[in-house]
Write a protein that holds these residues in place. Structure first.
Motif, PDB file in Angstrom:
ATOM      1  N   HIS A 256       0.879  -1.180   0.000  1.00 48.90           N
ATOM      2  CA  HIS A 256       0.000   0.000   0.000  1.00 48.90           C
ATOM      3  C   HIS A 256       0.911   1.225   0.000  1.00 48.90           C
ATOM      4  O   HIS A 256       1.811   1.334   0.830  1.00 48.90           O
ATOM      5  CB  HIS A 256      -0.850  -0.045   1.268  1.00 48.90           C
ATOM      6  CG  HIS A 256      -2.048   0.842   1.251  1.00 48.90           C
ATOM      7  ND1 HIS A 256      -1.973   2.203   1.127  1.00 48.90           N
ATOM      8  CD2 HIS A 256      -3.365   0.546   1.357  1.00 48.90           C
ATOM      9  CE1 HIS A 256      -3.192   2.720   1.169  1.00 48.90           C
ATOM     10  NE2 HIS A 256      -4.055   1.723   1.298  1.00 48.90           N
ATOM     11  N   THR A 257       0.680   2.168  -0.917  1.00 48.64           N
ATOM     12  CA  THR A 257       1.593   3.309  -1.029  1.00 48.64           C
ATOM     13  C   THR A 257       1.223   4.478  -0.119  1.00 48.64           C
ATOM     14  O   THR A 257       1.947   5.474  -0.088  1.00 48.64           O
ATOM     15  CB  THR A 257       1.683   3.813  -2.483  1.00 48.64           C
ATOM     16  OG1 THR A 257       0.404   4.301  -2.892  1.00 48.64           O
ATOM     17  CG2 THR A 257       2.156   2.714  -3.420  1.00 48.64           C
ATOM     18  N   GLY A 258       0.111   4.385   0.615  1.00 42.77           N
ATOM     19  CA  GLY A 258      -0.227   5.452   1.552  1.00 42.77           C
ATOM     20  C   GLY A 258      -1.716   5.725   1.638  1.00 42.77           C
ATOM     21  O   GLY A 258      -2.446   5.554   0.670  1.00 42.77           O
TER      22      GLY A 258
ATOM     23  N   ASP B   7      -6.934   7.956  -5.651  1.00 40.57           N
ATOM     24  CA  ASP B   7      -6.918   8.366  -4.247  1.00 40.57           C
ATOM     25  C   ASP B   7      -5.945   7.507  -3.444  1.00 40.57           C
ATOM     26  O   ASP B   7      -5.300   7.997  -2.527  1.00 40.57           O
ATOM     27  CB  ASP B   7      -8.330   8.300  -3.667  1.00 40.57           C
ATOM     28  CG  ASP B   7      -9.207   9.396  -4.245  1.00 40.57           C
ATOM     29  OD1 ASP B   7      -8.844  10.577  -4.108  1.00 40.57           O
ATOM     30  OD2 ASP B   7     -10.236   9.082  -4.862  1.00 40.57           O
ATOM     31  N   GLU B   8      -5.857   6.223  -3.775  1.00 41.58           N
ATOM     32  CA  GLU B   8      -4.888   5.339  -3.134  1.00 41.58           C
ATOM     33  C   GLU B   8      -4.382   4.352  -4.177  1.00 41.58           C
ATOM     34  O   GLU B   8      -5.086   4.050  -5.150  1.00 41.58           O
ATOM     35  CB  GLU B   8      -5.500   4.615  -1.932  1.00 41.58           C
ATOM     36  CG  GLU B   8      -5.875   5.576  -0.813  1.00 41.58           C
ATOM     37  CD  GLU B   8      -6.326   4.904   0.475  1.00 41.58           C
ATOM     38  OE1 GLU B   8      -6.105   3.691   0.660  1.00 41.58           O
ATOM     39  OE2 GLU B   8      -6.898   5.619   1.322  1.00 41.58           O
ATOM     40  N   GLN B   9      -3.146   3.876  -3.975  1.00 44.18           N
ATOM     41  CA  GLN B   9      -2.550   2.928  -4.905  1.00 44.18           C
ATOM     42  C   GLN B   9      -1.921   1.761  -4.154  1.00 44.18           C
ATOM     43  O   GLN B   9      -1.435   1.921  -3.036  1.00 44.18           O
ATOM     44  CB  GLN B   9      -1.462   3.586  -5.756  1.00 44.18           C
ATOM     45  CG  GLN B   9      -1.970   4.557  -6.787  1.00 44.18           C
ATOM     46  CD  GLN B   9      -0.852   5.077  -7.681  1.00 44.18           C
ATOM     47  OE1 GLN B   9       0.287   5.235  -7.254  1.00 44.18           O
ATOM     48  NE2 GLN B   9      -1.198   5.344  -8.937  1.00 44.18           N
ATOM     49  N   ILE B  10      -1.916   0.619  -4.838  1.00 44.26           N
ATOM     50  CA  ILE B  10      -1.269  -0.587  -4.347  1.00 44.26           C
ATOM     51  C   ILE B  10      -0.253  -1.013  -5.401  1.00 44.26           C
ATOM     52  O   ILE B  10      -0.583  -1.094  -6.586  1.00 44.26           O
ATOM     53  CB  ILE B  10      -2.291  -1.729  -4.128  1.00 44.26           C
ATOM     54  CG1 ILE B  10      -3.455  -1.282  -3.234  1.00 44.26           C
ATOM     55  CG2 ILE B  10      -1.592  -2.973  -3.584  1.00 44.26           C
ATOM     56  CD1 ILE B  10      -3.093  -0.886  -1.833  1.00 44.26           C
ATOM     57  N   ARG B  11       0.956  -1.284  -4.975  1.00 37.28           N
ATOM     58  CA  ARG B  11       2.010  -1.767  -5.878  1.00 37.28           C
ATOM     59  C   ARG B  11       2.087  -3.282  -5.742  1.00 37.28           C
ATOM     60  O   ARG B  11       2.195  -3.800  -4.630  1.00 37.28           O
ATOM     61  CB  ARG B  11       3.335  -1.132  -5.491  1.00 37.28           C
ATOM     62  CG  ARG B  11       4.478  -1.489  -6.397  1.00 37.28           C
ATOM     63  CD  ARG B  11       5.732  -0.687  -5.991  1.00 37.28           C
ATOM     64  NE  ARG B  11       6.784  -0.887  -6.949  1.00 37.28           N
ATOM     65  CZ  ARG B  11       7.705  -1.843  -6.852  1.00 37.28           C
ATOM     66  NH1 ARG B  11       7.707  -2.665  -5.808  1.00 37.28           N
ATOM     67  NH2 ARG B  11       8.628  -1.971  -7.779  1.00 37.28           N
ATOM     68  N   VAL B  12       2.024  -3.987  -6.877  1.00 33.16           N
ATOM     69  CA  VAL B  12       2.057  -5.450  -6.859  1.00 33.16           C
ATOM     70  C   VAL B  12       3.182  -5.934  -7.776  1.00 33.16           C
ATOM     71  O   VAL B  12       3.167  -5.681  -8.973  1.00 33.16           O
ATOM     72  CB  VAL B  12       0.711  -6.061  -7.327  1.00 33.16           C
ATOM     73  CG1 VAL B  12       0.772  -7.593  -7.258  1.00 33.16           C
ATOM     74  CG2 VAL B  12      -0.445  -5.538  -6.494  1.00 33.16           C
ATOM     75  N   GLU B  13       4.155  -6.611  -7.168  1.00 29.37           N
ATOM     76  CA  GLU B  13       5.221  -7.261  -7.924  1.00 29.37           C
ATOM     77  C   GLU B  13       4.731  -8.659  -8.275  1.00 29.37           C
ATOM     78  O   GLU B  13       4.912  -9.603  -7.509  1.00 29.37           O
ATOM     79  CB  GLU B  13       6.509  -7.326  -7.100  1.00 29.37           C
ATOM     80  CG  GLU B  13       7.099  -5.988  -6.745  1.00 29.37           C
ATOM     81  CD  GLU B  13       8.289  -6.108  -5.809  1.00 29.37           C
ATOM     82  OE1 GLU B  13       8.937  -7.187  -5.756  1.00 29.37           O
ATOM     83  OE2 GLU B  13       8.563  -5.124  -5.114  1.00 29.37           O
TER      84      GLU B  13
END
Length: 191
Positions: free
Chosen positions: A76-78, A89-95
């Motif tokens: 979760h980026t914040g 509004d919000e972002q999730i980074r997925v490798e």
């Protein structure tokens, strides 16, 4: 060019985008102004689940107080506490290439913080969406606009990334929950 999905539609992600390793999942919304007096605070939660759809390790429930899963492949980026402004509004980074083998589904949900106390629900939220971006290029690959189908719900599962035949796909879900985060965590096997 992004693929625009309808509720229930599924689409290949990695098969149609060879070499894709890391994505950003952006979620956004607008709140309708009303005279209830309370500010809105919507939150993104991520359930990294096994094949049975259950989260078997609390570390794999990602949200503002637990910003990454067990090996940091989902992060979760914040927390955006106001939702003000354009864009995600919000972002999730997925490798994608580093997600543990036991995690077969990554579900993304939006819930309204303290919805019952503030007398708020998704009937007062508009323009909700989820989109998937190629992190390396910034290109939008997939977009799902939720529409205005909600009234009393306080949580929505917007979609999920899932493994199928060694590839990652995306499912546009758009299912609402009347009992918000509590109901979601229970359904995903958390207490």
């Amino acid at each position: 060019m992004a693929i625009n999905l309808s509720k229930g539609q599924k689409v290949d992600l990695t098969k149609t985008n060879p070499g894709l390793s890391t994505v950003l999942v952006g979620l956004g919304w607008d709140t309708n102004k009303y005279d209830g007096g309370g500010d809105f605070d919507l939150d993104v939660s991520v359930f990294c689940a096994n094949g049975a759809g259950k989260v078997d390790n609390p570390k794999n429930f990602v949200y503002f107080n637990n910003p990454q899963n067990e090996n940091a492949s989902v992060a979760h980026t914040g927390d955006n506490r106001t939702g003000v402004g354009d864009g995600d509004d919000e972002q999730i980074r997925v490798e994608l290439t580093n997600v543990p083998a036991g995690i077969e589904k990554i579900a993304f949900a939006i819930t309204i913080y303290e919805a019952d106390q503030r007398k708020q629900n998704f009937g007062q939220v508009a323009n909700s969406y989820v989109r998937i971006l190629n992190e390396a290029t910034g290109a939008e690959l997939i977009r799902f606009d939720l529409g205005e189908d909600f009234s009393v719900e306080t949580g929505v599962v917007v979609g999920e990334l899932y493994r199928h035949g060694g590839e990652w796909k995306f499912n546009a879900i758009g299912n609402g929950y009347r009992n918000g985060l509590e109901g979601l965590t229970r359904d995903y096997g958390l207490q």
